[in-house]
Design an enzyme around this catalytic site. Structure first.
Site, PDB file in Angstrom:
ATOM      1  N   ASP A 197       0.848  -1.203   0.000  1.00  0.00           N
ATOM      2  CA  ASP A 197       0.000   0.000   0.000  1.00  0.00           C
ATOM      3  C   ASP A 197       0.886   1.258   0.000  1.00  0.00           C
ATOM      4  O   ASP A 197       1.879   1.307   0.724  1.00  0.00           O
ATOM      5  CB  ASP A 197      -0.857   0.065   1.294  1.00  0.00           C
ATOM      6  CG  ASP A 197      -1.763  -1.146   1.461  1.00  0.00           C
ATOM      7  OD1 ASP A 197      -2.103  -1.773   0.451  1.00  0.00           O
ATOM      8  OD2 ASP A 197      -2.095  -1.454   2.620  1.00  0.00           O
ATOM      9  N   ASP A 211       0.060   8.043   7.771  1.00  0.00           N
ATOM     10  CA  ASP A 211       0.297   6.612   8.095  1.00  0.00           C
ATOM     11  C   ASP A 211       1.589   6.486   8.892  1.00  0.00           C
ATOM     12  O   ASP A 211       1.656   5.857   9.948  1.00  0.00           O
ATOM     13  CB  ASP A 211       0.485   5.803   6.797  1.00  0.00           C
ATOM     14  CG  ASP A 211      -0.791   5.471   6.072  1.00  0.00           C
ATOM     15  OD1 ASP A 211      -0.785   5.519   4.825  1.00  0.00           O
ATOM     16  OD2 ASP A 211      -1.803   5.176   6.746  1.00  0.00           O
ATOM     17  N   GLU A 216      -6.127  -5.954  11.757  1.00  0.00           N
ATOM     18  CA  GLU A 216      -7.425  -5.374  11.363  1.00  0.00           C
ATOM     19  C   GLU A 216      -8.563  -6.346  11.688  1.00  0.00           C
ATOM     20  O   GLU A 216      -9.429  -6.047  12.511  1.00  0.00           O
ATOM     21  CB  GLU A 216      -7.429  -5.035   9.865  1.00  0.00           C
ATOM     22  CG  GLU A 216      -6.503  -3.868   9.514  1.00  0.00           C
ATOM     23  CD  GLU A 216      -6.398  -3.615   8.008  1.00  0.00           C
ATOM     24  OE1 GLU A 216      -6.298  -4.582   7.232  1.00  0.00           O
ATOM     25  OE2 GLU A 216      -6.413  -2.436   7.613  1.00  0.00           O
TER      26      GLU A 216
HETATM   27  P1  AFP Z   1      -6.605   2.267   3.328  1.00  0.00           P
HETATM   28  O1  AFP Z   1      -6.122   2.445   4.741  1.00  0.00           O
HETATM   29  O2  AFP Z   1      -5.515   1.911   2.363  1.00  0.00           O
HETATM   30  O3  AFP Z   1      -7.489   3.388   2.856  1.00  0.00           O
HETATM   31  O4  AFP Z   1      -7.514   0.962   3.335  1.00  0.00           O
HETATM   32  C1  AFP Z   1      -8.624   0.986   4.191  1.00  0.00           C
HETATM   33  C2  AFP Z   1      -9.139  -0.423   4.259  1.00  0.00           C
HETATM   34  O5  AFP Z   1      -8.117  -1.275   4.684  1.00  0.00           O
HETATM   35  C3  AFP Z   1     -10.344  -0.514   5.184  1.00  0.00           C
HETATM   36  O6  AFP Z   1     -10.318   0.457   6.179  1.00  0.00           O
HETATM   37  C4  AFP Z   1     -11.518  -0.339   4.260  1.00  0.00           C
HETATM   38  O7  AFP Z   1     -12.661  -1.006   4.716  1.00  0.00           O
HETATM   39  C5  AFP Z   1     -11.013  -0.939   2.961  1.00  0.00           C
HETATM   40  O8  AFP Z   1      -9.588  -0.839   2.981  1.00  0.00           O
HETATM   41  C6  AFP Z   1     -11.526  -0.180   1.765  1.00  0.00           C
HETATM   42  O9  AFP Z   1     -11.060  -0.890   0.649  1.00  0.00           O
HETATM   43  P2  AFP Z   1     -11.436  -0.355  -0.802  1.00  0.00           P
HETATM   44  O10 AFP Z   1     -10.705   0.945  -0.954  1.00  0.00           O
HETATM   45  O11 AFP Z   1     -10.939  -1.450  -1.717  1.00  0.00           O
HETATM   46  O12 AFP Z   1     -12.930  -0.178  -0.847  1.00  0.00           O
END
Ligand code: AFP
Length: 315
Positions: A57, A63, A263
């Site tokens: 990521d 972050d 998570e």
């Molecule tokens: P980020 O921290 O990279 O924004 O990801 C957030 C996450 O891990 C979680 O919090 C969300 O439910 C999910 O990803 C969203 O995923 P999409 O962007 O694929 O919908």
């Protein structure tokens, strides 16, 4: 009203390593809340740093800042043996002889930082004796901080879920909320843009929800998708719902997107303590033993009856 710090300082001696870690995380959360709320420009905090975490990521400034703040705060907690983070390839050893390990997604919802949408911090506290890779069932505590219109905390020590809200004085006050997830729901959360990649059971389940009262479910469903696990999660604790991030056919999404250790497992402990269900589609998330720190897992959680209904569609 009772405060988080009061409830932590009055915990018995054998739980002070857990209490100390939660207190340290809460202090960082209060700082992050102020930083996000008063940032010159959240676009600054949301700016990509040009680096990637272990799972590939893009790392945003916030972050990395959140991760550094947590690592520094936990370094002052003698009860913490190690820190595991979404933002670091490997574990950070802190105190030999420490009783607990803290795993965290320091800033959940990074893609929402510069869109003024709720983001958060997720944490899991495990017994150090179990090592870095142990089933979520072993967790001693877990929680989510949500940085939104309110800054809030849901935390469990295995005795139910407690809700706190940050006040201007920097203290987290008990919200007096008996946190229980309603067993029934008509609201699902999924990123529908991925529908062409879903496996058949997921497609059938969502199609039946969308068919509403004319379909087999015989009632209409609503949909929400924030894109921050902590925000979708908070809503589900509040009014019920089902969250789905299933495995799909995209490369790299064979086990979905959410990471098990920092998570899915902490969320699953909260959910089960609030009478809900958290599954990978076949087994309880809390029973899965991780084989690697950043391992992904399909995640379905929320209202118990609805998660069971989804599981009946097969996986
Ligand atoms: P980020 O921290 O990279 O924004 O990801 C957030 C996450 O891990 C979680 O919090 C969300 O439910 C999910 O990803 C969203 O995923 P999409 O962007 O694929 O919908």
């Amino acid at each position: 009203m009772a405060t988080l710090s009061k409830s932590l300082t009055t915990m018995p001696a054998d739980r002070q390593p857990v209490a100390g870690a939660v207190a340290a995380l809460a202090a960082v959360a209060a700082e992050l809340s102020a930083l996000i709320r008063h940032a010159e420009s959240t676009a600054q905090l949301g700016a990509v740093r040009g680096s990637a975490n272990a799972d590939g990521d893009d790392q945003k400034k916030l972050d990395v800042l959140a991760d550094e703040m947590i690592a520094s705060a936990l370094a002052d907690c003698v009860g913490v043996a190690a820190y595991l983070s979404e933002e670091r390839d490997d574990a950070v050893t802190l105190h030999d002889g420490g009783d607990v390990i803290v795993a965290s997604d320091p800033l959940d919802g990074s893609s929402n930082i510069d869109t003024n949408v709720s983001i958060g911090t997720i944490f899991s506290i495990l017994p150090a004796a179990g090592g870095h890779l142990q089933a979520g069932r072993n967790q001693l505590a877990s929680g989510i901080f949500v940085y939104g219109p309110q800054t809030t905390l849901l935390v469990t020590f295995g005795d139910g879920v407690h809700a706190f809200q940050l006040a201007e004085d920097g203290q987290f006050y008990d919200m007096g909320w008996q946190v229980q997830i309603p067993p029934k729901t008509s609201e699902f959360a999924i990123n529908a843009s991925n529908s062409r990649h879903w496996m058949a059971p997921v497609s059938r389940y969502i199609a039946d929800c969308l068919a509403g009262d004319a379909g087999p479910r015989q009632r209409n469903f609503n949909m929400r998708w924030v894109g921050s696990l902590v925000a979708d999660g908070w809503r589900i604790f509040r009014r019920g719902g089902i969250f789905l991030y299933p495995a799909d056919a995209r490369k790299g999404y064979e086990a979905g997107r959410l990471r098990l250790v920092y998570e899915a497992s902490p969320m699953a402990m909260l959910v089960s303590q609030a009478g809900g269900r958290a599954s990978d589609g076949q087994q309880d998330i809390l029973d899965i033993v991780p084989t690697s720190l950043h391992q992904r897992v399909p995640l379905v959680f929320g209202s118990a009856n609805e998660v069971d209904e989804f599981i009946n569609y097969g996986s």
